[in-house]
Design an enzyme around this catalytic site. Structure first.
Site, PDB file in Angstrom:
ATOM      1  N   ASP A 125       0.848  -1.194   0.000  1.00  0.00           N
ATOM      2  CA  ASP A 125       0.000   0.000   0.000  1.00  0.00           C
ATOM      3  C   ASP A 125       0.887   1.248   0.000  1.00  0.00           C
ATOM      4  O   ASP A 125       1.558   1.527   0.987  1.00  0.00           O
ATOM      5  CB  ASP A 125      -0.890  -0.042   1.256  1.00  0.00           C
ATOM      6  CG  ASP A 125      -1.687   1.246   1.444  1.00  0.00           C
ATOM      7  OD1 ASP A 125      -1.862   1.992   0.448  1.00  0.00           O
ATOM      8  OD2 ASP A 125      -2.120   1.490   2.583  1.00  0.00           O
ATOM      9  N   ASN A 185      -0.107   4.479  -0.415  1.00  0.00           N
ATOM     10  CA  ASN A 185      -0.663   5.772  -0.007  1.00  0.00           C
ATOM     11  C   ASN A 185      -1.431   5.720   1.311  1.00  0.00           C
ATOM     12  O   ASN A 185      -2.223   6.599   1.620  1.00  0.00           O
ATOM     13  CB  ASN A 185      -1.552   6.343  -1.114  1.00  0.00           C
ATOM     14  CG  ASN A 185      -2.736   5.434  -1.413  1.00  0.00           C
ATOM     15  OD1 ASN A 185      -2.788   4.304  -0.920  1.00  0.00           O
ATOM     16  ND2 ASN A 185      -3.674   5.909  -2.188  1.00  0.00           N
ATOM     17  N   ASP A 234      -3.941   3.935   2.638  1.00  0.00           N
ATOM     18  CA  ASP A 234      -5.387   3.750   2.842  1.00  0.00           C
ATOM     19  C   ASP A 234      -5.702   2.306   3.228  1.00  0.00           C
ATOM     20  O   ASP A 234      -6.872   1.913   3.285  1.00  0.00           O
ATOM     21  CB  ASP A 234      -6.192   4.178   1.602  1.00  0.00           C
ATOM     22  CG  ASP A 234      -5.867   3.331   0.396  1.00  0.00           C
ATOM     23  OD1 ASP A 234      -4.982   2.442   0.490  1.00  0.00           O
ATOM     24  OD2 ASP A 234      -6.481   3.548  -0.668  1.00  0.00           O
ATOM     25  N   ASP A 271      -5.347  -9.808 -15.981  1.00  0.00           N
ATOM     26  CA  ASP A 271      -6.494 -10.695 -15.896  1.00  0.00           C
ATOM     27  C   ASP A 271      -7.546 -10.207 -16.886  1.00  0.00           C
ATOM     28  O   ASP A 271      -7.822  -9.013 -16.974  1.00  0.00           O
ATOM     29  CB  ASP A 271      -7.077 -10.639 -14.480  1.00  0.00           C
ATOM     30  CG  ASP A 271      -7.298 -12.011 -13.888  1.00  0.00           C
ATOM     31  OD1 ASP A 271      -8.139 -12.738 -14.435  1.00  0.00           O
ATOM     32  OD2 ASP A 271      -6.648 -12.326 -12.887  1.00  0.00           O
ATOM     33  N   ASP A 288      -9.804 -15.409 -17.123  1.00  0.00           N
ATOM     34  CA  ASP A 288     -10.674 -15.889 -16.050  1.00  0.00           C
ATOM     35  C   ASP A 288     -11.750 -16.842 -16.574  1.00  0.00           C
ATOM     36  O   ASP A 288     -12.435 -16.516 -17.558  1.00  0.00           O
ATOM     37  CB  ASP A 288     -11.351 -14.652 -15.431  1.00  0.00           C
ATOM     38  CG  ASP A 288     -12.013 -14.970 -14.102  1.00  0.00           C
ATOM     39  OD1 ASP A 288     -11.326 -15.443 -13.194  1.00  0.00           O
ATOM     40  OD2 ASP A 288     -13.234 -14.727 -13.980  1.00  0.00           O
ATOM     41  N   GLU A 345      -7.834 -19.965 -17.508  1.00  0.00           N
ATOM     42  CA  GLU A 345      -8.307 -20.667 -16.320  1.00  0.00           C
ATOM     43  C   GLU A 345      -9.445 -21.570 -16.792  1.00  0.00           C
ATOM     44  O   GLU A 345     -10.483 -21.074 -17.236  1.00  0.00           O
ATOM     45  CB  GLU A 345      -8.801 -19.666 -15.275  1.00  0.00           C
ATOM     46  CG  GLU A 345      -9.135 -20.363 -13.959  1.00  0.00           C
ATOM     47  CD  GLU A 345     -10.006 -19.532 -13.019  1.00  0.00           C
ATOM     48  OE1 GLU A 345      -9.943 -19.727 -11.810  1.00  0.00           O
ATOM     49  OE2 GLU A 345     -10.794 -18.691 -13.510  1.00  0.00           O
ATOM     50  N   HIS A 370      -4.703 -16.833  -5.660  1.00  0.00           N
ATOM     51  CA  HIS A 370      -5.596 -16.031  -4.808  1.00  0.00           C
ATOM     52  C   HIS A 370      -6.907 -16.754  -4.478  1.00  0.00           C
ATOM     53  O   HIS A 370      -7.681 -16.255  -3.666  1.00  0.00           O
ATOM     54  CB  HIS A 370      -5.892 -14.707  -5.495  1.00  0.00           C
ATOM     55  CG  HIS A 370      -6.665 -14.911  -6.772  1.00  0.00           C
ATOM     56  ND1 HIS A 370      -6.122 -15.542  -7.870  1.00  0.00           N
ATOM     57  CD2 HIS A 370      -7.938 -14.620  -7.098  1.00  0.00           C
ATOM     58  CE1 HIS A 370      -7.031 -15.612  -8.817  1.00  0.00           C
ATOM     59  NE2 HIS A 370      -8.146 -15.066  -8.387  1.00  0.00           N
ATOM     60  N   ASP A 371      -7.167 -17.892  -5.115  1.00  0.00           N
ATOM     61  CA  ASP A 371      -8.392 -18.652  -4.828  1.00  0.00           C
ATOM     62  C   ASP A 371      -8.115 -19.890  -3.990  1.00  0.00           C
ATOM     63  O   ASP A 371      -9.059 -20.611  -3.632  1.00  0.00           O
ATOM     64  CB  ASP A 371      -9.049 -19.139  -6.129  1.00  0.00           C
ATOM     65  CG  ASP A 371      -9.596 -18.000  -6.967  1.00  0.00           C
ATOM     66  OD1 ASP A 371     -10.009 -16.981  -6.400  1.00  0.00           O
ATOM     67  OD2 ASP A 371      -9.599 -18.149  -8.206  1.00  0.00           O
TER      68      ASP A 371
END
Ligand code: GLC
Ligand code: CA
Length: 546
Positions: free
Chosen positions: A21, A23, A25, A98, A199, A250, A314-315
């Site tokens: 990150d 900045n 947030d 993606d 995807d 995928e 990530h899954d």
């Protein structure tokens, strides 16, 4: 097989919202990726895959896109994106994006138009059906919901979604829609990106007539339907063949036979694929099964198409937790799995943090989780009368948030990921597992990956070598060779917490060998293969046979 740059590549996957990150947030961003590119370059990756950062209400972490040509403000803006592409290229790496074109967000202007009336121009860009006997058009379930159908009051019809209610599927039968997608793809390629991770790309074509399923829980009816290859060949003609990019699809629910149709070099569709025989059929390590899957894919694709190797993304729960030992043998086990993925036939993918041996996570309550797949399933099961605690426990191992917690950069507050409260909790073990520490330790998992990746550059045997499994009946040992031109490598992997003895094949016993890489401290680099070979817990060795 024909040599190409992408067959020789190692891909590093950046889940940018959990990477860095810049900045303050609490959410990772593209500028944060720029700031950490030297780290990825140090590892030696050739290609960076960025998860989606298109404009999106973010119900499914960017996989619900509301504008394909804008950038989500959390991620940054077009200027930063263009700088990122330049900075990646300046470092000699490539970048793939993606591509999510099976569905959009329900907030995409196309869908808002489509649902506005029965005769809207964009009505046919999505899949609408009239009620059947006063109810849903069929009995299918979606990935994230009990049904693929959601009723729209205004026009009195149902729309179709393979995922969440907020992710309506596009109608690929509509030619205008297809050509709009191709135009959009060209516009990104023209900005200089080097290809796409596509995807759920084999979901684009739907079953004719949407017949009821015999077993609605087995959702393979969503994938691999007639018409899909025509779409992909058209996409290739219209877009892909005009660029020297790479594409990885995928592709859930395929076997080597049906998978080959997507990546056969003569068919002009995709370069390579992610199949899900491991992730879907092997919740925990089952070595005999894993070997069988590798064997079948090797035989199925050999000389014709290219495979990909991954055990997490990530899954999917981090590999050392799901398929290794994330306790006592975490370091050995992480290196063992890496050795395997980088020496099996196919392109290896490294999911951010894998090179640190990051582990899965366990939060206290469902409120701490963000994953829409997990949350929807929890709600569905509890509404059906399941005991909330039991339902929760049952969803922990495979929750997608296992791999989505922020990257561990150092042992300072928030793991050096952000100055602010992060969008999702950090894995508390960041004090002992982090990049700073790994970079200071020459024996770290990080440097082991770096070595594996650099070996690939000098040893085409890792890329193009023939594969032979020498351990078919062994429950815990995986031993195989790769051979190319005059070189043979012997890979020995012990997937267990105990020592294991391997009876060397007659023809190898007594051979002179050189140790290429191993995950224990070894006394000699050169040795002679004994007739019975003892491997320590989670030991990995790669020998070159002299
Ligand atoms: C793919 C993505 C996953 C997403 C789904 C719907 O499986 O990897 O994260 O939720 O498609 O787009
Ligand atoms: Ca940020």
């Amino acid at each position: 097989m024909k040599k190409t740059w992408w067959k020789e590549a190692v891909v590093y996957q950046v889940y940018w919202r959990s990477f860095y990150d810049s900045n303050g947030d609490g959410i990772g961003d593209l500028q944060g990726v720029i700031e950490k590119l030297d780290y990825i370059q140090e590892l030696g990756a050739d290609v960076i895959w960025l998860n989606p950062f298109y404009e999106s209400p973010d119900r499914d972490n960017g996989y619900d896109i509301s504008d394909y040509e804008k950038i989500m403000s959390k991620a940054g803006n077009m200027e930063i994106f263009e700088r990122l592409v330049d900075e990646i290229h300046d470092r000699g790496m490539k970048v793939i994006m993606d591509l999510v074109v099976n569905h959009t967000s329900d907030q995409h202007s196309w869908f808002l138009e489509s649902k506005s009336s029965l005769d809207n121009e964009k009505r046919d860009w999505y899949i609408w059906k009239q009620p059947k006997n006063g109810g849903k058009p069929n009995n299918w379930r979606s990935y994230f919901e009990p049904s693929t159908w959601t009723f729209d009051e205004r026009t009195g019809e149902y729309y179709f979604h393979s995922f969440a209610v907020e992710q309506p599927d596009l109608n690929w039968q509509n030619e205008d829609l297809r050509h709009e997608i191709y135009r959009m793809m060209r516009s990104w390629l023209d900005k200089g990106i080097d290809g796409f991770r596509m995807d759920v790309i084999n979901l684009l074509a739907k079953q004719d007539g949407f017949p009821d399923a015999e077993n609605p829980d087995h959702i393979s009816y969503l994938a691999d339907n007639p018409g899909i290859h025509e779409y992909l060949q058209e996409m290739n003609r219209e877009v892909l063949q005009h660029y020297d990019g790479m594409t990885v699809g995928e592709i859930p629910f395929v076997t080597p036979e049906t998978g080959l149709l997507y990546v056969h070099e003569d068919r002009n569709e995709l370069n390579t694929l992610f199949h899900f025989q491991v992730a879907d059929e092997m919740p925990v390590m089952d070595l005999p099964k894993y070997k069988e899957i590798q064997e079948n894919w090797y035989k199925g694709l050999q000389g014709k198409g290219w495979n990909s190797q991954f055990l997490n993304n990530h899954d999917h729960t981090r590999q050392v937790t799901r398929y290794g030992n994330d306790g006592k043998y975490r370091t050995e086990s992480a290196k063992l799995l890496a050795t395997m993925l980088h020496t099996l036939p196919g392109m290896p993918y490294v999911y951010q943090g894998e090179e640190l041996g990051m582990t899965g996570v366990r939060f206290d309550s469902i409120e701490d989780y963000n994953d829409i797949a997990m949350k929807n399933k929890y709600k569905e099961e509890v509404e059906k009368g399941g005991d909330p605690k039991e339902v929760f426990e049952g969803l922990l191992l495979l929750s997608r948030d296992n791999s989505r917690t922020p990257m561990h950069w150092n042992d300072s507050k928030n793991a050096g990921f952000s100055n602010a409260e992060p969008w999702i909790n950090i894995n508390p073990n960041y004090k002992s597992i982090n990049a700073q520490q790994a970079l200071e330790d020459p024996h770290s998992i990080f440097y082991y990956y770096k070595k594996l990746i650099s070996l690939r550059k000098e040893n085409p045997v890792m890329v193009y070598g023939d594969y032979e499994d020498l351990s078919k009946d062994h429950e815990k040992l995986y031993v195989y060779t790769r051979s190319y031109e005059n070189k043979t490598w012997l890979i020995m992997l012990n997937h267990s917490d105990h020592e294991q003895v391997y009876q060397m094949k007659e023809e190898l016993s007594g051979s002179d060998v050189i140790l290429v890489i191993g995950n224990y401290k070894n006394d000699a680099d050169k040795s002679i293969l004994p007739s019975s070979f003892t491997l320590k817990p989670h030991e990995a060795r790669v020998y070159e046979i002299d």
